[in-house]
Design an enzyme around this catalytic site. Structure first.
Site, mmCIF file in Angstrom:
data_model
loop_
_atom_site.group_PDB
_atom_site.id
_atom_site.type_symbol
_atom_site.label_atom_id
_atom_site.label_comp_id
_atom_site.label_asym_id
_atom_site.label_seq_id
_atom_site.Cartn_x
_atom_site.Cartn_y
_atom_site.Cartn_z
ATOM 1 N N SER B 454 0.864 -1.179 0.000
ATOM 2 C CA SER B 454 0.000 0.000 0.000
ATOM 3 C C SER B 454 0.897 1.224 0.000
ATOM 4 C CB SER B 454 -0.855 0.000 1.264
ATOM 5 O OG SER B 454 -1.313 1.307 1.548
ATOM 6 N N TYR B 467 -1.412 -0.725 10.481
ATOM 7 C CA TYR B 467 -1.601 -1.039 9.059
ATOM 8 C C TYR B 467 -0.363 -0.692 8.244
ATOM 9 C CZ TYR B 467 -3.657 -0.959 4.377
ATOM 10 O OH TYR B 467 -3.918 -1.178 3.049
#
Lengths: 289, 584
Positions: B454, B467
């Site tokens: 990501s 995350y």
């Protein structure tokens, strides 16, 4: 909301007649469709059929989309111009074998207007079959949620979510104002054989829609049913032409029917329509019932 | 080997061998040998098959213990088909048989399955290393006429592999060689050239070799010059040994034109694979026979079915494993690969969603399977990898895409939250890369592993500690294994999507928030991502592009590119921006 129009049994019979005519038209013209015909030719044949069978006005002139235009790919997907797009009009695309097509017509007879969507293929198209099978879930979902008096925007979002689950694009979002459904009002039966149309839309029906828009703005409801906050209100009594339109790759499929909403309940105007008969034939309808 | 019976055919006595007993429910398999062999070449394969089937083999005329015709014309293909028909009529009078044929046996059986003589007597045909001469003739002519240098070169290469056929047309020479010592030398030759050790010298090797030359003399020139269009509707399984010294693999490319029901499997073996790999030949023959008898197609056969319309696409024939394939990028990636000709294994923790992706992939023409797997569970990932390897073989492409979101203050992020996000986002990628990477190495596949990280992997943020840490770890993991896997020509790509619309925003856990507040934030985040409108299709295209162009690291979306530049060239600013409270 001020006194809402709830159609009487007699009025419903009139609308049912109009909807039958529209679907009969789609089926009759489909029977004569052959590879090589253009969208314009087919749309013109539909118009002739409707006039021959007593239609005296319309919500819009018949549409016909072939091939990837059924999924609104290409120019037809352009959403600028406030949603109106000349590419929606029937064009010179020619039908080929195994190519999906959609016919959409909206005749008015003696003041009662229907608006239907019908899809098919000359030959076979596995993706279209799958889409048409899955469309049953949308018919059930919408009715069930309207009966539960869910706000229309939420129902529209539930339709979006079902599309996501199925892996389809909600192509009704390419219609003007991302319309999942729109209001249909009763017109006066003035006995005239034909009425004014501008840019392929029936002036009387569109005027009603505009009047609804003004009235809705005052009363807090939206005659165009979509996912926007303007539709965040309980189902408005009256008639709604509901048209979920699914797309997967270059294939699109839809049905369009009138939904009758009363103060406390809702039902589809007519269960004897081609897509329901098809689901019954394929054993899908019984399971659902 | 001693024949169990002698069958008469046109004045010739054929030596027939049987394994097992015929039975009402037992399929009959007839094995036809090639040149310069006799039925004994099938011994091991027949023994394995006889555990479940009634197995018949015979010595072709002139070979083994069958008698020898007195003139060359008696070796013409119609006589050979008559011989096969005679054997089938005696051994399986009531039921059609399944043929398994090798080399010249296969050439004969093409004649049998594409002509009238044996119609209704054959249920299926497994062909190894022997094309129809008529098909071969069309293959050569089509290539020569194409004018394409590449195709003409294929013909040249095939002719170079067929040198002996020309030699066999010369009088005296080949039979004389067999009689003059080649027969004794043959087992040694097989060992030296084909690597097949401990071959029993056939007692009939001299006549197998010398008489069999007539097969070529009676048929080759005639058929090559004047081929007929030969077609069959029968199910045909083609087993192609990759190391065949007498055949180029392209010789089979035009076969779908003649055989609509065709399955093709490639195996790592040489020409005599029934001798070098009898278990493999028996297993593949049995799998095909069972399928034809029962109608149940195994995953491996589904993969092997030749689908003409799927050929020539960018990823034709490849097998792709995608985790998190039930929605978002995973589903779109599966569909893109399916459209590009690949077969797809859709893996998701939600089986219904994975099934749906598999079904949509099938609509696009792919073979597709759905598997329910929690990528964070080593047991479940091992089970997945074992299933893939056993049923379908090592994958060509693995997309480790499954991921979950957690957002909120570091101090509100509990141990359980950390474990959950690391388990799925990091361990899922570790398991997937390791298990499937091993399979690729073992199978010698020059595969590709795609790990979906990501932009969070290089974008520090005060409310995304768990995350973003997991995604940064995925990036470093990919960089390390890319270096190691380079030895095996396996590529590794890291994809770093920006703010793309997927389920992840709707299921992201917002720590330190009440359930209502969490729902509100999920809604807000989803709306924000919807406004950005970076579609899953865009990420999927980037993934396919990364595979096609062997890209190492691919940011997707202007925000991902921007943040990457920022973290590289203005790291202090990147750290400063991380302090901003931009949480939804």
């Amino acid at each position: 909301m001020s006194e809402a129009w709830i159609p009487s049994a007699g009025e419903l019979a009139g609308f049912r007649k109009a909807q039958r005519l529209a679907y009969d038209c789609a089926e009759a013209i489909t029977a004569e469709m052959k590879p090589g015909m253009t969208e314009r030719h087919v749309a013109a044949r539909m118009k002739e059929y409707l006039l021959d069978h007593g239609a005296d006005d319309c919500f819009h002139e018949p549409f016909a989309w072939f091939g990837d235009r059924t999924a609104f790919r290409g120019l037809i997907a352009v959403k600028q111009l406030g949603g109106f797009n000349p590419a929606f009009y029937p064009g010179l695309r020619r039908l080929e074998e195994n190519m999906p097509f959609i016919l959409d017509c909206a005749p008015t007879i003696q003041g009662c207007t229907a608006d239907i969507g019908y899809c098919g293929v000359i030959g076979h198209n596995a993706i279209l079959d799958r889409l048409m099978d899955d469309l049953i879930e949308y018919r059930q979902l919408i009715l069930q949620q309207v009966k539960a008096r869910r706000p229309l925007a939420e129902i529209s979002r539930a339709v979006d979510a079902l599309c996501a689950k199925h892996g389809y694009d909600p192509r009704h979002k390419a219609y003007p104002f991302e319309t999942l459904a729109h209001r249909i009002e009763k017109l006066k039966d003035d006995g005239k054989k034909s009425h004014l149309k501008i840019a392929n839309f029936g002036v009387r029906n569109i005027s009603e829609l505009l009047r609804d828009k003004l009235r809705g703005a005052r009363e807090g409801w939206n005659p165009i049913w979509n996912s926007s906050d303007a539709s965040q209100h309980v189902p408005t009594p009256g008639l709604w032409a509901v048209e979920p339109h699914l797309g997967f790759r270059d294939v699109g499929a839809k049905w369009e029917e009138l939904l009758v909403v009363t103060d406390t309940d809702a039902f589809w105007l007519d269960d004897d329509v081609p897509h329901v008969r098809r689901w019954a034939q394929r054993g899908l309808w019984k399971q659902a019932a | 080997m001693t024949p169990s019976q002698i069958v008469q055919s046109g004045g010739i006595e054929l030596a027939v061998y049987e394994w097992g007993k015929p039975g009402k429910k037992k399929p009959t398999i007839v094995l036809v040998h090639g040149y310069p062999d006799a039925a004994s070449v099938w011994k091991q394969t027949a023994e394995i098959l006889s555990q479940r089937y009634y197995v018949v083999a015979y010595d072709v005329r002139g070979a083994g213990r069958s008698s020898t015709p007195d003139h060359t014309a008696a070796y013409a293909l119609d006589h050979l088909v008559a011989d096969l028909a005679a054997v089938v009529d005696i051994t399986s009078p009531d039921k059609p048989v399944h043929l398994v044929c090798h080399d010249w046996g296969s050439i004969q059986c093409w004649e049998a399955v594409t002509t009238e003589r044996m119609q209704g007597r054959i249920a299926s045909y497994t062909s190894i290393s022997g094309p129809s001469i008529d098909h071969a003739s069309y293959w050569i002519m089509n290539r020569l006429r194409s004018g394409s240098p590449e195709k003409i070169a294929q013909v040249g290469r095939q002719l170079a592999h067929s040198w002996y056929i020309g030699m066999f047309q010369l009088p005296v020479l080949a039979p004389a060689l067999w009689k003059g010592g080649l027969d004794k030398l043959w087992p040694t030759l097989l060992e030296k050239v084909e690597g097949i050790g401990e071959v029993e010298a056939s007692p009939t090797q001299t006549r197998d070799g010398a008489n069999g030359v007539n097969l070529y003399r009676a048929n080759f020139v005639q058929r090559l010059i004047n081929p007929q269009e030969r077609r069959t509707e029968l199910p045909v399984q083609l087993i192609v040994p990759r190391g065949d010294k007498f055949m180029v693999q392209e010789i089979w490319d035009d076969l779908p034109q003649w055989v609509p029901n065709l399955w093709r499997r490639e195996v790592d073996a040489g020409h005599w694979l029934q001798v070098s790999h009898p278990e493999l030949v028996a297993a593949q023959a049995a799998e095909f026979v069972d399928f034809v008898e029962s109608g149940e197609e195994t995953p491996a056969l589904k993969r092997a079915r030749v689908r003409e319309e799927r050929r020539g696409k960018a990823h034709s024939g490849k097998l792709v494993v995608i985790t998190g394939a039930g929605s978002g990028f995973g589903r779109e990636t599966a569909l893109l690969f399916a459209e590009a000709g690949a077969d797809v294994i859709a893996v998701d923790i939600n089986l219904e969603a994975a099934e749906r992706t598999a079904e949509l992939s099938r609509l696009l023409g792919a073979q597709a399977w759905a598997r329910q797997t929690d990528v964070g569970s080593i047991e479940q990932m091992q089970a997945l990898a074992a299933w893939v390897e056993q049923e379908l073989g090592a994958p060509d492409i693995v997309v480790n895409n499954a991921g979950i979101g957690v957002a909120g203050s570091f101090f509100d992020t509990s141990d359980a939250d950390w474990e959950r996000v690391l388990r799925v986002n990091l361990w899922g990628v570790i398991h997937g890369s390791r298990l499937f990477g091993k399979q690729m190495i073992a199978a010698g596949k020059r595969g590709h592993i795609v790990n979906v990280a990501s932009m969070g992997g290089f974008t520090p943020s005060r409310f995304m500690s768990a995350y973003n840490t997991s995604k940064a770890a995925v990036m470093m993991l990919s960089d390390c294994i890319r270096a190691e896997l380079a030895d095996h020509k396996i590529d590794v790509s890291t994809i770093c999507p920006g703010l793309s619309i997927t389920n992840i925003t709707q299921s992201t856990r917002f720590v330190g928030a009440s359930p209502e507040e969490e729902a509100r934030r999920q809604q807000k985040a989803t709306q924000l991502y919807q406004k950005r409108n970076l579609k899953p299709q865009t990420i999927a295209r980037a993934i396919v592009d990364a595979v096609e162009h062997k890209r190492a690291e691919v940011p997707v979306g202007v925000e991902a590119h921007g943040s990457r530049l920022l973290s590289r060239f203005f790291p202090a600013l990147s750290r400063r921006l991380a302090r901003l409270d931009v949480a939804p």
